[in-house]
Design an enzyme around this catalytic site. Structure first.
Site: not given
Ligand code: EPU
Length: 337
Positions: A160, A229, A325
């Site tokens: 990012r 995010s 972000e």
């Molecule tokens: N999790 C929780 N509780 C929840 C949801 C998630 O504990 O309610 C934890 C879980 O351990 C899960 C982890 O968070 O495995 C990661 O969640 P997720 O796979 O949904 O991805 P993220 O890290 O929250 C990132 C990007 C998203 C992108 C997704 C999918 C960042 C800041 N965000 O989210 O990007 O769509 O991965 O690749 O890197 C954005 O940048 O606006 C965005 C949506």
């Protein structure tokens, strides 16, 4: 060139805080960019506003590049270079490439925003990021009124992150992005959510799965204003991660090539009980607490209070500081930190 005065900020930011923007200048070609007044103050650049929140009425002029053409160049029988102007909508571009069976950005379906905004924060999702396919970025400098083509390595892409968030901030505007795609199937199915897809999945099946997964977790900003995010996933040292894991055995972490560990901000925020937590009309989205939402009458002070509460609780529990972000802008275009 279109010059619009005293605009409602909610039309220009998917978080839809209500305030005013003094001047919005829409430009669709280089000749017009040369005419933009940059002497009185450097303009602020905006795409579709899906990663920008206006905390206060904006006094600086805002420039949007609206040129949106796509030019295709075949490098050999399989490899195709798309030159895409910055004003093109990102998801529409992904859809076009999927329809034409060109592999490379299908995992990045449904990411809101414009093509010009994509390199700034090196958009990424489901195991793919812009840096993987970016051939170059064309950047117009306000001061010299000249166009520079930056190679991928000059863009200095990180998680990012890019040169556009560091020494090129405020210096100019992205006008086009070169994207390398291929006819040869290149499925990236390593990310949870896609792992159950067969290795022989078509580009269309992957695209559909990404859309379904995103729709199940992330609110549509047209129905519930948000900026995706809100915080970056923090990177911590392996030693810190091991220490934290002894105290919190369920804490997830993803080892990075540079020996750091990426911890999901969603998990940290979730564990601190913020899911659904609301301050007036601003809240942590119940299905994905990393996303902050505006139920309609959201105010900047409520948003700043929620950010501060989240950062304070996460910091005191884990000694990890969460960095937004999203670009949070003050009156004069300065970033709120
Ligand atoms: N999790 C929780 N509780 C929840 C949801 C998630 O504990 O309610 C934890 C879980 O351990 C899960 C982890 O968070 O495995 C990661 O969640 P997720 O796979 O949904 O991805 P993220 O890290 O929250 C990132 C990007 C998203 C992108 C997704 C999918 C960042 C800041 N965000 O989210 O990007 O769509 O991965 O690749 O890197 C954005 O940048 O606006 C965005 C949506």
């Amino acid at each position: 060139m279109h010059i619009l005065h005293d605009q409602p900020a909610e039309l220009y930011s998917t978080f839809r805080l209500k305030t005013r923007l003094a001047t919005v200048i829409e430009v669709n070609c280089l000749a017009d960019l040369e005419k933009v007044d940059t002497c009185s103050s450097t303009p602020l650049v905006l795409g579709e506003g899906s990663n920008t929140v206006f905390l206060q009425a904006q006094t600086r002029s805002i420039v949007r590049f609206t040129g949106a053409s796509i030019t295709e160049k075949w490098l050999d029988d399989n490899c195709c270079l798309l030159h895409v102007e910055a004003g093109h909508n990102w998801h529409q571009l992904v859809t076009t490439t999927v329809e034409r069976q060109l592999w490379g950005i299908e995992n990045l379906a449904l990411i809101p925003g414009s093509v010009g905004a994509a390199p700034v924060q090196n958009i990424g999702a489901y195991g793919v990021e812009l840096a993987d396919v970016c051939a170059y970025v064309d950047y117009f400098h306000w001061q010299t009124k000249s166009l520079q083509r930056l190679t991928t390595s000059e863009c200095n892409f990180g998680y990012r992150d890019s040169v556009f968030k560091h020494h090129l901030t405020g210096k100019g505007i992205i006008v086009a992005v070169g994207i390398n795609l291929t006819k040869i199937a290149k499925p990236v199915l390593s990310y949870q959510g896609l792992v159950n897809l067969p290795a022989t999945s078509s580009i269309y099946e992957i695209y559909q799965k990404v859309i379904a997964t995103r729709n199940s977790k992330l609110p549509d900003y047209r129905q519930l204003p948000n900026c995706g995010s809100f915080f970056k996933n923090p990177l911590i040292s392996r030693a810190d991660y091991q220490r934290l894991q002894r105290a919190y055995p369920t804490m997830p972490g993803y080892a990075q090539p540079d020996s750091q560990v990426k911890v999901p901000a969603a998990w940290l925020i979730d564990q601190q009980g913020f899911k659904g937590h609301q301050i007036n009309d601003i809240a942590c989205y119940p299905k994905q607490p990393l996303v902050l939402v505006n139920y309609g009458g959201g105010r900047a002070e409520d948003l700043l209070q929620l950010i501060a509460e989240i950062q304070a609780k996460v910091s005191s529990a884990y000694q990890i500081s969460l960095e937004p972000e999203v670009r949070l802008l003050m009156r004069d275009g300065q970033q709120y930190v």
